[in-house]
Write an enzyme that holds these catalytic residues in place. Sequence first.
Site, PDB file in Angstrom:
ATOM      1  N   ASN A   9       0.872  -1.184   0.000  1.00  0.00           N
ATOM      2  CA  ASN A   9       0.000   0.000   0.000  1.00  0.00           C
ATOM      3  C   ASN A   9       0.909   1.236   0.000  1.00  0.00           C
ATOM      4  OD1 ASN A   9      -1.842   2.020   0.452  1.00  0.00           O
ATOM      5  ND2 ASN A   9      -2.307   1.433   2.575  1.00  0.00           N
ATOM      6  N   TRP A  10       1.045   1.831  -1.189  1.00  0.00           N
ATOM      7  CA  TRP A  10       1.948   2.997  -1.289  1.00  0.00           C
ATOM      8  C   TRP A  10       1.348   4.229  -0.636  1.00  0.00           C
ATOM      9  CZ3 TRP A  10       3.986   3.072  -7.087  1.00  0.00           C
ATOM     10  CH2 TRP A  10       4.807   1.959  -7.274  1.00  0.00           C
ATOM     11  N   LYS A  11       0.070   4.186  -0.316  1.00  0.00           N
ATOM     12  CA  LYS A  11      -0.638   5.365   0.202  1.00  0.00           C
ATOM     13  C   LYS A  11      -0.442   6.538  -0.779  1.00  0.00           C
ATOM     14  CE  LYS A  11       0.019   3.575   4.792  1.00  0.00           C
ATOM     15  NZ  LYS A  11      -0.101   3.827   6.223  1.00  0.00           N
ATOM     16  N   HIS A  90      -9.660   0.939   5.191  1.00  0.00           N
ATOM     17  CA  HIS A  90      -8.359   1.238   5.812  1.00  0.00           C
ATOM     18  C   HIS A  90      -8.579   2.248   6.945  1.00  0.00           C
ATOM     19  CE1 HIS A  90      -4.279   2.676   6.416  1.00  0.00           C
ATOM     20  NE2 HIS A  90      -3.874   1.566   5.827  1.00  0.00           N
ATOM     21  N   GLU A  92      -7.011   4.761   7.843  1.00  0.00           N
ATOM     22  CA  GLU A  92      -6.854   6.180   7.467  1.00  0.00           C
ATOM     23  C   GLU A  92      -8.127   6.698   6.798  1.00  0.00           C
ATOM     24  OE1 GLU A  92      -3.136   5.710   5.390  1.00  0.00           O
ATOM     25  OE2 GLU A  92      -2.162   5.288   7.304  1.00  0.00           O
ATOM     26  N   GLU A 162      -5.354  -4.782  11.040  1.00  0.00           N
ATOM     27  CA  GLU A 162      -4.377  -3.703  11.172  1.00  0.00           C
ATOM     28  C   GLU A 162      -4.663  -2.925  12.454  1.00  0.00           C
ATOM     29  OE1 GLU A 162      -2.491  -2.706   7.182  1.00  0.00           O
ATOM     30  OE2 GLU A 162      -4.240  -1.434   7.376  1.00  0.00           O
ATOM     31  N   GLY A 168       2.233   2.633  10.709  1.00  0.00           N
ATOM     32  CA  GLY A 168       3.141   3.749  10.474  1.00  0.00           C
ATOM     33  C   GLY A 168       3.833   4.249  11.730  1.00  0.00           C
ATOM     34  N   SER A 203       3.414  -1.808  10.467  1.00  0.00           N
ATOM     35  CA  SER A 203       4.866  -1.749  10.584  1.00  0.00           C
ATOM     36  C   SER A 203       5.556  -3.090  10.299  1.00  0.00           C
ATOM     37  CB  SER A 203       5.263  -1.213  11.966  1.00  0.00           C
ATOM     38  OG  SER A 203       4.739   0.097  12.151  1.00  0.00           O
ATOM     39  N   GLY A 224       2.667  -0.999   4.417  1.00  0.00           N
ATOM     40  CA  GLY A 224       2.658   0.413   4.054  1.00  0.00           C
ATOM     41  C   GLY A 224       4.080   0.913   3.813  1.00  0.00           C
ATOM     42  N   GLY A 225       4.655   1.542   4.832  1.00  0.00           N
ATOM     43  CA  GLY A 225       5.963   2.187   4.696  1.00  0.00           C
ATOM     44  C   GLY A 225       7.027   1.330   4.016  1.00  0.00           C
TER      45      GLY A 225
END
Length: 241
Positions: A9-11, A90, A92, A162, A168, A203, A224-225
């Site tokens: 997930n590049w966001k 998600h 976010e 999640e 993150g 993470s 993600g990151g």
Amino acid sequence: MRTPLVAANWKMNGSREFAEQFLAALDLEGVTAEVVVCPPFPYLAQVAEKVRGAVLGAQNLSKETSGAFTGEVSAAMLRDFDVRYVIVGHSERRSLYGEGDELVADKFFAAQREGLTPILCVGETLQEREAGQALSVIARQLQAVTGRASEDELQRVVIAYEPVWAIGTGKTASPEQAQEVHHFIREQLGAKGSGIRLLYGGSVKSGNAAELFAQPDIDGALVGGASLDADEFGKICRTAA
Ligand code: PEP
């Protein structure tokens, strides 16, 4: 037998140049897991054209099919670009854009109607965990979808646990904490649960992936990151055998 799945997930990160370099550097040789790359919408076509050994995912979609919904992207448009998976719910989207359980469920079914597989995200905040409400929050988030789904619709889903406090932040749920929730989710899914892939997200890195993937109910990861580094992401994919 559940094929492991690892999703990037590049966001809202990246550029044409980033995507070009990432795809050139991503080495999925020998990876047996299914790999999904979810770039921001503008890069879907570029990733679709260049990606090797992975399929395309999207980070969001509209619950509507078409019409006067400025700024929205429909499931059919995603399918036009060969998108196979789409993230819904998600944290976010839930916390920053006010997406509640009902809208998440509407998006879930909008995706399925076009043949996309939703990656349904569930997870508790730190406050909810500390109040002993983690499992009841997750049960509620799941029920919003499972309560409206037919047996068949429940077959075509990936669920990502999640914990919001691990996204993150560099804090990862311990493998035991994650396994406990994954097992709970599988139980909540009933008879079909044994065939549904459950991902962990929060993470995940190459350094902690192996112990998470070793848990019996963890079938992969939503990353993600660490998915912004092709080398690191490739290592995580390789770990999910
Ligand atoms: C995510 O956004 O789905 C996620 C798990 O992020 P990170 O890996 O950066 O915690």
